[in-house]
Motif scaffolding. Structure first.
Motif, PDB file in Angstrom:
ATOM      1  N   HIS A  23      12.268   3.310  10.603  1.00  0.00           N
ATOM      2  CA  HIS A  23      11.539   2.603  11.372  1.00  0.00           C
ATOM      3  C   HIS A  23      11.783   2.617  12.854  1.00  0.00           C
ATOM      4  O   HIS A  23      10.907   2.345  13.468  1.00  0.00           O
ATOM      5  CB  HIS A  23      12.047   1.017  10.689  1.00  0.00           C
ATOM      6  CG  HIS A  23      11.291  -0.148  11.199  1.00  0.00           C
ATOM      7  ND1 HIS A  23      11.528  -0.815  12.506  1.00  0.00           N
ATOM      8  CD2 HIS A  23       9.976  -0.880  10.919  1.00  0.00           C
ATOM      9  CE1 HIS A  23      10.535  -1.881  12.472  1.00  0.00           C
ATOM     10  NE2 HIS A  23       9.530  -1.736  11.646  1.00  0.00           N
ATOM     11  N   PRO A  71       5.068   3.388  10.330  1.00  0.00           N
ATOM     12  CA  PRO A  71       4.866   1.964  10.613  1.00  0.00           C
ATOM     13  C   PRO A  71       3.994   1.516   9.371  1.00  0.00           C
ATOM     14  O   PRO A  71       3.826   0.411   9.103  1.00  0.00           O
ATOM     15  CB  PRO A  71       3.450   1.978  11.612  1.00  0.00           C
ATOM     16  CG  PRO A  71       3.285   3.450  11.697  1.00  0.00           C
ATOM     17  CD  PRO A  71       4.212   4.477  11.368  1.00  0.00           C
ATOM     18  N   ASP A  72       3.474   2.660   8.348  1.00  0.00           N
ATOM     19  CA  ASP A  72       2.791   2.110   7.246  1.00  0.00           C
ATOM     20  C   ASP A  72       3.690   1.996   6.018  1.00  0.00           C
ATOM     21  O   ASP A  72       3.179   2.086   4.880  1.00  0.00           O
ATOM     22  CB  ASP A  72       1.571   3.028   6.764  1.00  0.00           C
ATOM     23  CG  ASP A  72       2.102   4.457   6.632  1.00  0.00           C
ATOM     24  OD1 ASP A  72       2.983   4.871   7.177  1.00  0.00           O
ATOM     25  OD2 ASP A  72       1.099   5.328   6.235  1.00  0.00           O
ATOM     26  N   PRO A  75       0.911  -6.691  -0.423  1.00  0.00           N
ATOM     27  CA  PRO A  75       0.869  -5.145  -0.323  1.00  0.00           C
ATOM     28  C   PRO A  75       1.285  -4.463  -1.363  1.00  0.00           C
ATOM     29  O   PRO A  75       1.334  -3.158  -1.336  1.00  0.00           O
ATOM     30  CB  PRO A  75       2.359  -5.567   0.648  1.00  0.00           C
ATOM     31  CG  PRO A  75       1.905  -6.949   1.336  1.00  0.00           C
ATOM     32  CD  PRO A  75       1.489  -7.807   0.029  1.00  0.00           C
ATOM     33  N   ALA A  93       0.153  -0.085  -2.395  1.00  0.00           N
ATOM     34  CA  ALA A  93       1.325   0.508  -1.867  1.00  0.00           C
ATOM     35  C   ALA A  93       1.379   1.676  -2.960  1.00  0.00           C
ATOM     36  O   ALA A  93       1.457   1.543  -4.069  1.00  0.00           O
ATOM     37  CB  ALA A  93       2.431  -0.138  -1.594  1.00  0.00           C
ATOM     38  N   ARG A 136       4.419   3.268   0.326  1.00  0.00           N
ATOM     39  CA  ARG A 136       3.453   3.566   1.680  1.00  0.00           C
ATOM     40  C   ARG A 136       2.086   2.799   1.385  1.00  0.00           C
ATOM     41  O   ARG A 136       1.584   2.951   0.519  1.00  0.00           O
ATOM     42  CB  ARG A 136       2.975   5.244   1.733  1.00  0.00           C
ATOM     43  CG  ARG A 136       2.322   5.434   2.785  1.00  0.00           C
ATOM     44  CD  ARG A 136       1.806   6.931   2.732  1.00  0.00           C
ATOM     45  NE  ARG A 136       3.241   7.891   2.849  1.00  0.00           N
ATOM     46  CZ  ARG A 136       3.739   8.078   4.285  1.00  0.00           C
ATOM     47  NH1 ARG A 136       3.321   7.600   5.507  1.00  0.00           N
ATOM     48  NH2 ARG A 136       4.895   8.977   4.410  1.00  0.00           N
ATOM     49  N   LEU A 137       1.726   1.895   2.477  1.00  0.00           N
ATOM     50  CA  LEU A 137       0.657   1.392   2.426  1.00  0.00           C
ATOM     51  C   LEU A 137      -0.591   2.207   2.176  1.00  0.00           C
ATOM     52  O   LEU A 137      -0.695   3.081   3.139  1.00  0.00           O
ATOM     53  CB  LEU A 137       0.504   0.357   3.494  1.00  0.00           C
ATOM     54  CG  LEU A 137       1.638  -0.858   3.347  1.00  0.00           C
ATOM     55  CD1 LEU A 137       1.436  -1.614   4.594  1.00  0.00           C
ATOM     56  CD2 LEU A 137       1.330  -1.928   2.135  1.00  0.00           C
ATOM     57  N   ALA A 138      -1.526   1.788   1.510  1.00  0.00           N
ATOM     58  CA  ALA A 138      -2.909   2.685   1.167  1.00  0.00           C
ATOM     59  C   ALA A 138      -3.985   1.525   1.452  1.00  0.00           C
ATOM     60  O   ALA A 138      -3.947   0.351   1.126  1.00  0.00           O
ATOM     61  CB  ALA A 138      -3.095   3.341   0.089  1.00  0.00           C
ATOM     62  N   ARG A 139      -5.202   1.964   1.315  1.00  0.00           N
ATOM     63  CA  ARG A 139      -6.377   0.900   1.330  1.00  0.00           C
ATOM     64  C   ARG A 139      -6.481   0.254  -0.256  1.00  0.00           C
ATOM     65  O   ARG A 139      -6.040   0.996  -1.182  1.00  0.00           O
ATOM     66  CB  ARG A 139      -7.740   1.657   1.478  1.00  0.00           C
ATOM     67  CG  ARG A 139      -8.061   2.803   0.550  1.00  0.00           C
ATOM     68  CD  ARG A 139      -9.339   3.282   0.922  1.00  0.00           C
ATOM     69  NE  ARG A 139      -9.926   4.392   0.002  1.00  0.00           N
ATOM     70  CZ  ARG A 139     -10.531   4.301  -1.200  1.00  0.00           C
ATOM     71  NH1 ARG A 139     -10.748   2.919  -1.354  1.00  0.00           N
ATOM     72  NH2 ARG A 139     -10.942   5.055  -1.950  1.00  0.00           N
ATOM     73  N   ARG A 162       7.874  -8.297   3.247  1.00  0.00           N
ATOM     74  CA  ARG A 162       8.527  -7.652   3.841  1.00  0.00           C
ATOM     75  C   ARG A 162      10.011  -8.207   4.020  1.00  0.00           C
ATOM     76  O   ARG A 162      11.158  -7.721   4.030  1.00  0.00           O
ATOM     77  CB  ARG A 162       8.270  -7.008   5.246  1.00  0.00           C
ATOM     78  CG  ARG A 162       9.303  -6.054   6.128  1.00  0.00           C
ATOM     79  CD  ARG A 162       8.633  -5.738   7.354  1.00  0.00           C
ATOM     80  NE  ARG A 162       7.773  -4.719   7.356  1.00  0.00           N
ATOM     81  CZ  ARG A 162       6.250  -4.933   7.615  1.00  0.00           C
ATOM     82  NH1 ARG A 162       6.005  -6.420   7.899  1.00  0.00           N
ATOM     83  NH2 ARG A 162       5.435  -3.986   7.596  1.00  0.00           N
TER      84      ARG A 162
END
Length: 451
Positions: free
Chosen positions: A16, A22-23, A77, A81, A93-96, A207
């Motif tokens: 971080h 960042p994602d 989220p 993810a 890891r964030l995705a659409r 988070r």
């Protein structure tokens, strides 16, 4: 020496602080365990948590359902993810937002249950953690579209499977997801996504909840806790044989043999209720039949919830606590079992991988595999999934592969609903049936004396 959680937090903070991720989001100890298990599976299979609901045929509008599911994935989220390992560090890891909602056409002669088992067996490790499947149940062809459901409960039906990867959910998550999915379906969210403010607030809450959980797990990995679990589990060693690895199991029904067996029973609940230690002792009785006498076996059970001060976000926060089950011995008195269990709960926040490390450091030959799993649910806690004003009837679908040798689930209510499943590559149906009989007998006759 830094604990496993302390080391993980240090590595994640470096990611971080370097600004190169960042994602990504940190993972809880429970999620860390599921990511590890998935990485060790030859096919990369995740642990899946399915819910099955039976509706009158034609109730479910797939387009409306898909819109509602995407609304939830955009808001939460963990539903958008993907597990990943970045510089040796497990992350999400964030995705659409992307939720597959699929109408499944059974093959010729294939039942709805067999079709569901097939799509779960073919689950692609790459993709969304939430997926929905609609399968016609019965020989009649599915109607053209929604609004054609017959009157009464006995007409043609369809099965809706709502399936999540375990990294994305626990029991508390399932209750909220079912409620919000029904509400979004009723609201008819079209192309509208949640407001940016709502999305940002939910991301911040998620988070914060994970970091609070990791802080609690870091404190729970103290030297005193490690010494406790090392002493508690020193004699533990799993007994169940590791089943042969198969790249892909045959389709359910193709060979006539399902990968798992199951048994269920309902027994009257005592007026005073059934305590968790009584359930543990009943599992000990089953384990004695499965594995013989004079062994100390690892039995796991999920425990915990959101850390104090955390929002009720969707996610996976339940730790797996290990109970050393001594087989073949005279049952402990209720007071002895309860006393040991309460002592365990004082140290239950220690993450599973930390506990395994403590046991092995103390001299145990335990590898971290569990010989059995116990889960307890309250039937009143999860609302029914309502779509278009119609409540779905939650059902079970047997024969799906199970990750462990055997698992017992208990639903508390006016009766005790008991269910046991087992891996047929590990336990024969005959032996497992005898083990289930021992479990139910132990709960029908809870009065015990130490011997």
């Amino acid at each position: 020496m830094l604990s496993i959680t302390s080391q993980y937090l240090a590595r994640f903070r470096r990611l971080h602080d370097d600004g190169g991720a960042p994602d990504v989001l940190p993972v809880t100890g429970a999620q860390r365990r599921f990511v590890l298990v998935r990485s060790m599976d030859p096919a990369g299979r995740p642990d899946l948590v399915p819910m099955f609901f039976s509706f009158p045929r034609g109730t479910v509008d797939l387009r409306r359902l898909a819109s509602a599911a995407r609304h939830l994935a955009a808001l939460h989220p963990v539903l958008r993810a993907r597990p990943d390992v970045l510089r040796g560090t497990p992350v999400l890891r964030l995705a659409r937002p992307d939720v597959p909602v699929v109408r499944v056409a059974p093959a010729a002669g294939e039942s709805a249950a067999t079709a569901v088992r097939r799509v779960l067996r073919d689950w692609s490790p790459e993709g969304a953690p939430l997926r929905l499947f609609l399968v016609p149940d019965g020989p009649d062809e599915a109607p053209e579209g929604p609004g054609t459901a017959p009157d009464g409960p006995d007409g043609p039906r369809e099965v809706l499977a709502v399936v999540l990867e375990h990294t994305a959910c626990d029991g508390q998550s399932l209750a909220r997801l079912v409620e919000e999915l029904g509400a979004a379906y009723a609201a008819g969210h079209g192309a509208d996504e949640p407001s940016p403010n709502d999305v940002a607030a939910e991301l911040d809450a998620y988070r914060e909840a994970v970091l609070l959980q990791l802080d609690a797990e870091e404190r729970a990995g103290s030297p005193a806790a490690l010494a406790y679990w090392g002493d508690r589990l020193r004699a533990v060693r799993e007994r169940a044989a590791v089943p042969p690895q198969q790249p892909a199991r045959p389709a359910a029904g193709a060979s006539g043999t399902l990968p798992s067996g199951s048994a269920e029973a309902r027994i009257p609940a005592p007026d005073t209720g059934t305590s968790f230690p009584q359930l543990l002792d009943a599992c000990r009785a089953a384990a004695t039949v499965l594995h013989g006498t004079a062994h100390v076996l690892p039995l796991g059970y999920p425990w915990g919830g959101r850390p104090p001060g955390a929002a009720p976000v969707l996610g996976c926060f339940l730790n797996t606590v290990v109970f050393p089950t001594a087989t073949g011995t005279a049952p402990a008195s209720p007071e002895e079992t309860a006393g040991a269990w309460w002592d365990d709960l004082d140290h239950a926040a220690a993450p599973f991988d930390t506990v395994v490390h403590a046991a092995r450091t103390a001299g145990s030959a335990w590898t971290g595999r569990l010989d059995g799993l116990l889960t307890v649910d309250d039937a009143r806690r999860r609302p029914a999934l309502r779509l278009g004003g119609v409540p779905g009837r939650e059902i079970h679908i047997d024969g799906r592969p199970v990750r462990g040798p055997f698992a017992v689930s208990v639903t508390q209510g006016p009766e005790l609903a008991l269910r046991m499943v087992w891996d047929r590559a590990v336990h024969s149906d005959g032996t497992a049936g005898d083990a289930f009989a021992a479990l139910t007998d132990a709960l029908r006759s809870p009065a015990r004396t130490s011997g």
